[in-house]
Every structure is written in structure tokens, then in C-alpha cells.
Design an enzyme around this catalytic site. Structure first.
Site, short mmCIF file in Angstrom:
data_model
loop_
_atom_site.label_atom_id
_atom_site.label_comp_id
_atom_site.label_asym_id
_atom_site.label_seq_id
_atom_site.Cartn_x
_atom_site.Cartn_y
_atom_site.Cartn_z
N HIS A 99 0.78 -1.36 0.06
CA HIS A 99 0.01 -0.23 -0.10
C HIS A 99 0.86 1.51 0.29
O HIS A 99 0.39 2.38 0.25
CB HIS A 99 -0.84 0.16 1.30
CG HIS A 99 -1.89 -1.31 1.59
ND1 HIS A 99 -2.56 -1.79 0.56
CD2 HIS A 99 -1.81 -2.10 2.47
CE1 HIS A 99 -3.28 -2.67 1.10
NE2 HIS A 99 -2.84 -2.95 2.11
N HIS A 153 -6.70 -4.81 -1.20
CA HIS A 153 -5.92 -5.78 -1.08
C HIS A 153 -6.08 -6.87 -2.27
O HIS A 153 -5.87 -8.05 -1.92
CB HIS A 153 -6.09 -6.72 0.13
CG HIS A 153 -5.82 -6.01 1.58
ND1 HIS A 153 -6.90 -5.05 2.11
CD2 HIS A 153 -4.69 -6.04 2.33
CE1 HIS A 153 -5.98 -4.30 3.16
NE2 HIS A 153 -4.86 -5.14 3.32
#
Lengths: 330, 206
Positions: free
Chosen positions: A56, A218
Site C-alpha cells: 500500500h 488488498h
């Protein structure tokens, strides 16, 4: 899928070594996976510790520094860190004023941070927690793990980080972090799935002519799939999804966030459409951030995060910050 | 009776089985999760196998406690704390006995399953590891083979369910039609247990 890596097993460690070399103002413990601001612990100040799966970036390590996080714990790709990491981070940054864990609401992150909090308290470190759950695409019900934490995490890091920097006590820093979460909402879309280094191929199948609405960060699929839409249509859908949940009565912070593989050219064009919808809905943006901040590896797409900001929150947002990925006022 | 050596063989057997099945677990985790279940468990159980070689584990309880601690420290995600809690709680329930019976192991694993359900907030039918663990721990009171079959059946039976916990819950109805990866890895633990028991060397429960 071609990737600029050596082998999948060392992706996180390799990135940490590179980060250490790029940022001498941070202490990067590659073996134990903890990124700490070099001057920690800072006397008398509450310390923010966050973390989560890698993939991320710049979240979370890119937000370590004065005015934001004291430490970050990167897990494996899309996998929460383990309690040992958070315990080590908490011990490294605690000045005695306490540690605030900023945790994105995913089952793994919650369980691991909770275990770490227990261990830290056994060692005499005072710990409080802010749980970030801003993703309006997930129904918050007994039928799900609850809303996911996404873009609002950046707002919490910045605003609670500034409050800590002012020397506020732990409970007040926690309270303002929680206030940010309560007043935030996010919605994400994916134009392509991402590929994890371990799998080497897209984590879900998305036909070329379709997009995922309400996607997570995700690589997990979203809740709805539609034929490809224009930037204008996506902005309408995303903003209205957030406004369906969050009804701001005052000015908002706006984050138009790229998922990793969407060019800034497209992202700025999308931001123009987001501003158009917000204006049509009578919402005024007080501060704006456009860029790749809470990414999902090489996923193409974007998310919109709004936070209804009061004067105190805006003042804390404007306070000086000096981190690899966010810096102003210094 | 089952001694510490039996438990060590069970855990190293489980590590080998997880290693062989890692790609399948990751594939199952792809459509409804984030495609890393096999990778993460493989990392954890490799650490378990290493720790068992390096540390003294004089009792069944010591074996399970060590393995649980290793999983918590190396797996991450939800699986680390959940599997770690399963083994640690079961280990705690076994006390300091140098040998335990199959029935005692069944009761200890039952306590472990309850702890996992409490930690993750999952109930049977939520499409989680509980759907394999709960029937398996119960069937272990009958035989090792019954436990293996109950776990496998429990895992297969998650396919038509809609996920209510964990990351698979985000995809809502789209989780229907996919076998749960956590239930599948749980079934592997009981398959390894049955194989260890069938392998003799003090591994028989008769």
C-alpha cells in the site's frame, strides 16, 4: 506479470533496505521490520504507531516522521504484521506519554494489534487504539467483518499525529483520531486487478471491458461489476456512494487517491469530475490531496475519501509535517 | 497414549503437508480473499519445524505451545493469531502430562476451537476454519480417522456458504461456490494428525 524484483520472498526486505538508504532520517530495522523516526522517543509526546500489510506504499512507512507516525510496521504483502513488530515499535517510540495504535479494520490487523497491545501493557507501555473503518462499500453488519480501513487512514495519521506533536495527552489524541474516522467515508474502484509478487498473476479476473465498484485495497474483488464507465460516471457513482453515508454539514478534506497503476494525468482528470459532483451536491472542499497514497500494488483505479473537518481538524491538517511521502510547512 | 514425540511428528507432518498444499490454499484464497493463505501458512509452519528442531519440548503441551507461539510470531494476517491461539489453548488444556490420550487431545482441541471462535467472533456456518475445526475436534473423541473425515467434509461443506467473517465477507454473495481456504488448511492439520497416528511409533491410539 513482469515485476521489478529479484525473488518474491525478499520483496519486503529489499524495499526496506532501499528505504533505509533513501531516508537517513528514519531508522529502518530490516530484519525485524520496523521503521522508526530517528529522533524517537520524543520526550513528553504521545507516539503514533501504525502498520499493515505491505503493498500500500507509501502507507505506512512513508508517513513516519515529525507530525505523523513515530513508527510503522510493514507486514508481508497484504498480510498484517505480527505482534512482535508492534511491540518492538512501541518500546522504541514510547516516551512515557503512551502509544496510539492506528489500526485499519481488517480481521488480521485487529487481532495482531490487539495481541501487541496486551503485550505492551504488560511491559508498562500505555496503549490506546483508533480503528479506521471508512470504506462505505462494505455494509457494516453482522454479516461482514465490518467496514474496511482505507483512505481515511492518512487523515488519521496526519491529524492525530499533529495533535500528538502539540503535546496533547494520549486520550485526547485518541479522541481526535476517532473523530476523524467517524466523519470520514471512502469508496474505491478498480479498472484492473493487482498482482501479488507471491502469486505473480492478477488476484481476481476482471474482463477488459469491465470495472469493479467498491473494491478494497488488498486485491479483493468489489461488490459490483459493471461495463466500463467514463471518469465522469465513476465520479458520480463514487461520490454519491460516500455521500449516501456521510452527510457533511461543513467543508471537507478530500483525498483523490490512486491505486498504484493509474497515471496522475487520469487522476487529476478524475479529480476535476469529483469536484464537479461535489459542487453539484453543495459540498465545499477545504483541503485537497491528489496522488498515490494508499495503493494496492499495481491495481489501476482510484478511491475518493471525504472527511467533514471542523476548525481544529483543519488547523491540525495544516500543521507542519516532514515524512517521505507528505511534507509541508517545514 | 500420545507422547511429546508423537506431537512433534504431528506438527512436522503438518508442516510438510502445508508445504505440499500451499499453492492450492493460495488458489482457494484468490477468488474470495487476497491470495496468500498458502504462502503465509507455509512460512509459519516452516518456522514451526525449525523451532521444534532447536528447542526442548518435553511434553505434548510444550510442543503445542511452542508451535502456537511460532505461528503468532511469523504468519501474520488473521491466520497467525487464530491458529496460534488454537494450539496454545489446546496446549494449555493438556497441562504438564508427559502422555495424553486421544480423548484428552480431543477435549483440549475442543477448548482451542472455542478460543478461536471467541477471538475471531465466528460461529459454525460463517464459512471459516471453525466449520472444519469444530466437527473434527468432536469426531476425534471417536477416532483419528473420523476426525480427518469430519474436517475434510466440513471444509467441502463451506463451498455453498456465504462468508460472514474475514476478508471473504467483503465479496458478499460472490463468496458462494468457493471452498473456504481456512477450513481447508484446518482439514490439513487433522489429515496430518491421522497420518501420524497411522504411522505407528507410539502414534497409535489403541
Amino acid at each position: 506479470m513482469k515485476m521489478l524484483i529479484n525473488v518474491a520472498e525478499t520483496v519486503v526486505a529489499d524495499a526496506l533496505r532501499g528505504m533505509a538508504a533513501a531516508h537517513p532520517e528514519l531508522t529502518v530495522d530490516v530484519e525485524n521490520r520496523v521503521i522508526v523516526r530517528r529522533d524517537a522517543p520524543v520526550a513528553g509526546k504521545v507516539a503514533l504507531v501504525s502498520g499493515g500489510g505491505s503493498g500500500h506504499e507509501p502507507l505506512h512507512g512513508g508517513f513516519v516522521g515529525p507530525g505523523m507516525l513515530a513508527a510503522a510496521c510493514p507486514g508481508e504483502v497484504f498480510t498484517s504484521p505480527v505482534p512482535d513488530q508492534m511491540l518492538r515499535a512501541a518500546a522504541a517510540v514510547d516516551s512515557g506519554a503512551g502509544v496510539l495504535f492506528v489500526v485499519k479494520n481488517y480481521t488480521g490487523d485487529v487481532l495482531n494489534f490487539d495481541m501487541a497491545a496486551e503485550l505492551a501493557e504488560e511491559e508498562g507501555i500505555q496503549v490506546a487504539k483508533v480503528l479506521v473503518d471508512d470504506d462505505v462499500a462494505v455494509r457494516d453488519s453482522t454479516f461482514t467483518a465490518g467496514r474496511r480501513g482505507t483512505g481515511a487512514t492518512l487523515f488519521v495519521h496526519k491529524i492525530a499525529g499533529a495533535a500528538a506533536d502539540e503535546g496533547r495527552p494520549l486520550e485526547q489524541v485518541r479522541e481526535i483520531g476517532h473523530r476523524v474516522v467517524e466523519r470520514s467515508g471512502s469508496f474505491g474502484v478498480a479498472l484492473s486487478a493487482c498482482s501479488t509478487p507471491a502469486k505473480g498473476s492478477p488476484t481476481f479476473d476482471l474482463p477488459p471491458g469491465e470495472l469493479e465498484l467498491g473494491v478494497g485495497i488488498h486485491g479483493e474483488p468489489g461488490r459490483e461489476r459493471r461495463p466500463m464507465m467514463t471518469s465522469r460516471e465513476i465520479a458520480d457513482y463514487a461520490v454519491d456512494s460516500v455521500l449516501g453515508d456521510l452527510r457533511p454539514r461543513g467543508p471537507v478534506l478530500l483525498l483523490v487517491n490512486g491505486m498504484g497503476a493509474t497515471p496522475l494525468l487520469e487522476l487529476y482528470g478524475f479529480h476535476a469530475e469529483v469536484q464537479r459532483v461535489l459542487a453539484e451536491r453543495g459540498v465545499v472542499t477545504a483541503r485537497v490531496l491528489v496522488g498515490n497514497y494508499v495503493t494496492s500494488l499495481d491495481m489501476a483505479g482510484a478511491s475518493v475519501t471525504l472527511c467533514e473537518a471542523d476548525e481544529e481538524m483543519l488547523r491540525l491538517w495544516d500543521a507542519p509535517v516532514r515524512t517521505p511521502a507528505l511534507r509541508w510547512g517545514v | 497414549m500420545l507422547d511429546a514425540a508423537f506431537f512433534r511428528r504431528w506438527m512436522t507432518g503438518a508442516a510438510a503437508l502445508i508445504s505440499r498444499e500451499a499453492d492450492r490454499l493460495t488458489s482457494l484464497d484468490s477468488p474470495i480473499g487476497d491470495a496468500d493463505h498458502g504462502t503465509n501458512l507455509h512460512r509459519g509452519f516452516s518456522a514451526v519445524a525449525t523451532a521444534l528442531e532447536q528447542e526442548e519440548t518435553p511434553t505434548p503441551s510444550a510442543v503445542l505451545t511452542l508451535c502456537g507461539r511460532q505461528l503468532i510470531s511469523t504468519v501474520g494476517g488473521a491466520s497467525g493469531p487464530l491458529y496460534g491461539t488454537l494450539l496454545r489453548r489446546a496446549g494449555k488444556a493438556l497441562g504438564e502430562a508427559p502422555e495424553v490420550s486421544r480423548e484428552e487431545l480431543a477435549a483440549a482441541l475442543g477448548a482451542g476451537v472455542q478460543a478461536v471462535a471467541a477471538l475471531g467472533g465466528a460461529a459454525p456456518g460463517d464459512k471459516t476454519m471453525i466449520d472444519a475445526l469444530a466437527p473434527a475436534a468432536e469426531a476425534l473423541a471417536t477416532s483419528f480417522e473420523a476426525a480427518r473425515e469430519a474436517a475434510e467434509q466440513g471444509a467441502v461443506d463451506t463451498t455453498p456458504l456465504q462468508a460472514r467473517k474475514g476478508r471473504a465477507s467483503y465479496v458478499g454473495e460472490r463468496s458462494i461456490g468457493h471452498q473456504d481456504p481456512g477450513a481447508t488448511s484446518s482439514a490439513l492439520l487433522f489429515a496430518a494428525l491421522a497420518e501420524t497416528a497411522a504411522g505407528g511409533e507410539g502414534g497409535s491410539d489403541e
